[in-house]
Design a protein around this motif. Structure first.
Motif, PDB file in Angstrom:
ATOM      1  N   GLU A 107      -6.810  44.506  28.547  1.00  0.00           N
ATOM      2  CA  GLU A 107      -7.995  43.643  28.527  1.00  0.00           C
ATOM      3  C   GLU A 107      -9.052  44.183  27.566  1.00  0.00           C
ATOM      4  OE1 GLU A 107      -8.604  40.592  30.522  1.00  0.00           O
ATOM      5  OE2 GLU A 107      -6.451  40.847  30.273  1.00  0.00           O
ATOM      6  N   ILE A 108      -9.191  45.503  27.513  1.00  0.00           N
ATOM      7  CA  ILE A 108     -10.167  46.111  26.605  1.00  0.00           C
ATOM      8  C   ILE A 108      -9.721  45.925  25.161  1.00  0.00           C
ATOM      9  CG2 ILE A 108     -11.237  48.275  25.865  1.00  0.00           C
ATOM     10  CD1 ILE A 108     -10.974  49.236  28.779  1.00  0.00           C
ATOM     11  N   VAL A 109      -8.480  46.276  24.877  1.00  0.00           N
ATOM     12  CA  VAL A 109      -7.969  46.206  23.505  1.00  0.00           C
ATOM     13  C   VAL A 109      -8.012  44.778  22.971  1.00  0.00           C
ATOM     14  CG1 VAL A 109      -5.888  46.483  22.097  1.00  0.00           C
ATOM     15  CG2 VAL A 109      -6.559  48.285  23.689  1.00  0.00           C
ATOM     16  N   GLU A 110      -7.718  43.812  23.827  1.00  0.00           N
ATOM     17  CA  GLU A 110      -7.687  42.415  23.394  1.00  0.00           C
ATOM     18  C   GLU A 110      -9.040  41.722  23.497  1.00  0.00           C
ATOM     19  OE1 GLU A 110      -4.443  40.503  25.400  1.00  0.00           O
ATOM     20  OE2 GLU A 110      -2.926  41.776  24.422  1.00  0.00           O
ATOM     21  N   GLY A 111     -10.076  42.478  23.868  1.00  0.00           N
ATOM     22  CA  GLY A 111     -11.440  41.973  23.807  1.00  0.00           C
ATOM     23  C   GLY A 111     -11.918  41.141  24.983  1.00  0.00           C
ATOM     24  N   ARG A 112     -11.153  41.096  26.057  1.00  0.00           N
ATOM     25  CA  ARG A 112     -11.576  40.291  27.202  1.00  0.00           C
ATOM     26  C   ARG A 112     -12.423  41.073  28.203  1.00  0.00           C
ATOM     27  NH1 ARG A 112      -6.341  38.538  26.106  1.00  0.00           N
ATOM     28  NH2 ARG A 112      -5.450  40.062  27.543  1.00  0.00           N
ATOM     29  N   LEU A 113     -12.384  42.393  28.123  1.00  0.00           N
ATOM     30  CA  LEU A 113     -13.213  43.225  28.988  1.00  0.00           C
ATOM     31  C   LEU A 113     -14.107  44.098  28.108  1.00  0.00           C
ATOM     32  CD1 LEU A 113     -14.031  44.306  31.768  1.00  0.00           C
ATOM     33  CD2 LEU A 113     -12.132  45.950  31.604  1.00  0.00           C
ATOM     34  N   PRO A 114     -15.365  43.690  27.912  1.00  0.00           N
ATOM     35  CA  PRO A 114     -16.281  44.449  27.046  1.00  0.00           C
ATOM     36  C   PRO A 114     -16.862  45.654  27.788  1.00  0.00           C
ATOM     37  CG  PRO A 114     -17.406  42.542  27.936  1.00  0.00           C
ATOM     38  CD  PRO A 114     -15.991  42.477  28.463  1.00  0.00           C
ATOM     39  N   LEU A 115     -16.010  46.641  28.058  1.00  0.00           N
ATOM     40  CA  LEU A 115     -16.404  47.739  28.932  1.00  0.00           C
ATOM     41  C   LEU A 115     -17.615  48.495  28.409  1.00  0.00           C
ATOM     42  CD1 LEU A 115     -15.275  48.690  31.626  1.00  0.00           C
ATOM     43  CD2 LEU A 115     -13.944  50.414  30.422  1.00  0.00           C
ATOM     44  N   HIS A 116     -17.709  48.664  27.082  1.00  0.00           N
ATOM     45  CA  HIS A 116     -18.823  49.432  26.531  1.00  0.00           C
ATOM     46  C   HIS A 116     -20.109  48.609  26.438  1.00  0.00           C
ATOM     47  CE1 HIS A 116     -16.753  53.150  25.639  1.00  0.00           C
ATOM     48  NE2 HIS A 116     -15.729  52.451  25.185  1.00  0.00           N
ATOM     49  N   GLU A 117     -20.055  47.353  26.831  1.00  0.00           N
ATOM     50  CA  GLU A 117     -21.260  46.516  26.831  1.00  0.00           C
ATOM     51  C   GLU A 117     -21.705  46.141  28.244  1.00  0.00           C
ATOM     52  OE1 GLU A 117     -20.439  43.096  24.471  1.00  0.00           O
ATOM     53  OE2 GLU A 117     -19.846  44.242  22.701  1.00  0.00           O
ATOM     54  N   LEU A 118     -20.990  46.603  29.261  1.00  0.00           N
ATOM     55  CA  LEU A 118     -21.311  46.189  30.625  1.00  0.00           C
ATOM     56  C   LEU A 118     -22.717  46.593  31.044  1.00  0.00           C
ATOM     57  CD1 LEU A 118     -18.132  46.694  32.849  1.00  0.00           C
ATOM     58  CD2 LEU A 118     -19.034  44.594  31.847  1.00  0.00           C
ATOM     59  N   HIS A 119     -23.206  47.701  30.495  1.00  0.00           N
ATOM     60  CA  HIS A 119     -24.540  48.165  30.879  1.00  0.00           C
ATOM     61  C   HIS A 119     -25.636  47.160  30.508  1.00  0.00           C
ATOM     62  CE1 HIS A 119     -24.061  49.368  26.666  1.00  0.00           C
ATOM     63  NE2 HIS A 119     -25.370  49.251  26.572  1.00  0.00           N
ATOM     64  N   LEU A 146     -21.800  52.189  39.866  1.00  0.00           N
ATOM     65  CA  LEU A 146     -22.686  53.212  40.410  1.00  0.00           C
ATOM     66  C   LEU A 146     -22.560  54.541  39.674  1.00  0.00           C
ATOM     67  CD1 LEU A 146     -24.687  54.244  42.532  1.00  0.00           C
ATOM     68  CD2 LEU A 146     -22.749  54.551  44.104  1.00  0.00           C
ATOM     69  N   PHE A 147     -21.331  55.039  39.534  1.00  0.00           N
ATOM     70  CA  PHE A 147     -21.152  56.392  39.018  1.00  0.00           C
ATOM     71  C   PHE A 147     -21.062  56.470  37.498  1.00  0.00           C
ATOM     72  CE2 PHE A 147     -19.906  57.110  43.413  1.00  0.00           C
ATOM     73  CZ  PHE A 147     -20.525  58.319  43.674  1.00  0.00           C
ATOM     74  N   CYS A 148     -20.608  55.411  36.859  1.00  0.00           N
ATOM     75  CA  CYS A 148     -20.454  55.462  35.406  1.00  0.00           C
ATOM     76  C   CYS A 148     -21.592  54.774  34.664  1.00  0.00           C
ATOM     77  CB  CYS A 148     -19.120  54.840  34.994  1.00  0.00           C
ATOM     78  SG  CYS A 148     -17.682  55.745  35.608  1.00  0.00           S
ATOM     79  N   LEU A 149     -22.126  53.709  35.239  1.00  0.00           N
ATOM     80  CA  LEU A 149     -23.220  52.989  34.584  1.00  0.00           C
ATOM     81  C   LEU A 149     -24.575  53.243  35.229  1.00  0.00           C
ATOM     82  CD1 LEU A 149     -21.631  49.521  33.685  1.00  0.00           C
ATOM     83  CD2 LEU A 149     -21.698  51.637  32.360  1.00  0.00           C
ATOM     84  N   GLY A 150     -24.594  53.771  36.433  1.00  0.00           N
ATOM     85  CA  GLY A 150     -25.863  54.118  37.068  1.00  0.00           C
ATOM     86  C   GLY A 150     -26.638  52.942  37.629  1.00  0.00           C
ATOM     87  N   TYR A 151     -25.947  51.870  38.033  1.00  0.00           N
ATOM     88  CA  TYR A 151     -26.641  50.752  38.681  1.00  0.00           C
ATOM     89  C   TYR A 151     -27.086  51.208  40.077  1.00  0.00           C
ATOM     90  CZ  TYR A 151     -25.279  47.237  35.193  1.00  0.00           C
ATOM     91  OH  TYR A 151     -25.146  46.500  34.052  1.00  0.00           O
ATOM     92  N   PRO A 152     -28.385  51.274  40.341  1.00  0.00           N
ATOM     93  CA  PRO A 152     -28.854  51.862  41.594  1.00  0.00           C
ATOM     94  C   PRO A 152     -28.596  51.008  42.822  1.00  0.00           C
ATOM     95  CG  PRO A 152     -30.704  50.971  40.367  1.00  0.00           C
ATOM     96  CD  PRO A 152     -29.507  50.868  39.461  1.00  0.00           C
ATOM     97  N   ASP A 153     -28.256  49.729  42.642  1.00  0.00           N
ATOM     98  CA  ASP A 153     -28.029  48.858  43.789  1.00  0.00           C
ATOM     99  C   ASP A 153     -26.560  48.513  43.991  1.00  0.00           C
ATOM    100  OD1 ASP A 153     -29.399  47.608  45.978  1.00  0.00           O
ATOM    101  OD2 ASP A 153     -29.024  45.646  45.069  1.00  0.00           O
TER     102      ASP A 153
END
Length: 214
Positions: A107-119, A146-153
């Motif tokens: 999904e990442i390689v084919e562009g359907r999961l923009p993991l580095h833009e989720l923040h 929570l642990f990788c992006l730091g979303y407090p909620d």
């Protein structure tokens, strides 16, 4: 977007807000239950670490992750897709985790999961993007947020340790399921992720007192 959980100062803000909003959280703080920030790198490596750790002990997850990293260099989705199922199983990954991580990498390689833009996405939207990937459930998505992006909620209400810690801390007769825990957690918004960290710390302390492995 709320302030991200990236520094000890933000963690302390969250802990203070929880103590003000909830007497039980205040009591746990008085008892010395103070969680660490504990961050993991975002991106494929961080998500892979979470998947590896699903439903296994901390010691087992650490061992499997070490063997996986020994053959996964660099820790990118492209490199993962080049590894054979046999080498991944030898590292200790179950067939289900191999399938999940292959789906994530694809999904990442084919562009359907923009993991580095989720923040840059609201938490609910980021959660939805993650759970659309086959094998990524709500728990994995919440732990990543929570642990990788730091979303407090972000709040992994399906986590058994968090549920059991809530039972102990709040004197409940039964361990709350995810639905019941979500109701209890409403009082912790917008710091439910910090509350989860408190409950994990409380669970580890309780198990240490019992002399049980954590």
């Amino acid at each position: 977007m709320a302030t991200l959980l990236e520094t000890d100062a933000v963690l302390k803000r969250g802990l203070a807000a929880l103590a003000k909003a909830d007497p039980v959280m205040a009591r746990l703080a008085d008892e010395g239950i103070v969680p660490q920030l504990r961050k993991r790198p975002p991106g494929f490596e961080g998500l892979a670490w979470i998947v590896v750790g699903q439903q296994v002990s901390t010691a087992s997850a650490t061992a499997i992750w070490g063997r996986l990293r020994a053959i996964l260099e660099p820790a990118t989705p492209e490199a993962f897709l080049r590894l054979s199922d046999e080498s991944l199983r030898t590292a200790g990954l179950s067939a289900g985790k191999v399938r999940t991580l292959r789906a994530v990498a694809t999904e990442i390689v084919e562009g359907r999961l923009p993991l580095h833009e989720l923040h840059s996405h609201p938490a609910d939207e980021a959660h939805s993007l993650l759970t659309r990937v086959k094998g990524i459930g709500p728990w994995t998505a919440d732990v990543y947020l929570l642990f990788c992006l730091g979303y407090p909620d972000a709040f992994p209400s399906g986590d058994l340790a968090v549920q059991e810690a809530a039972r102990l801390a709040y004197g409940l007769e039964q361990r709350p399921d995810a639905k019941a825990l979500n109701v209890l957690a409403e009082r912790w918004r917008p710091w439910r992720g910090v509350a989860a960290k408190v409950l994990w710390a409380y669970y580890r302390a309780a198990k240490a007192r019992e002399g049980a492995p954590t």
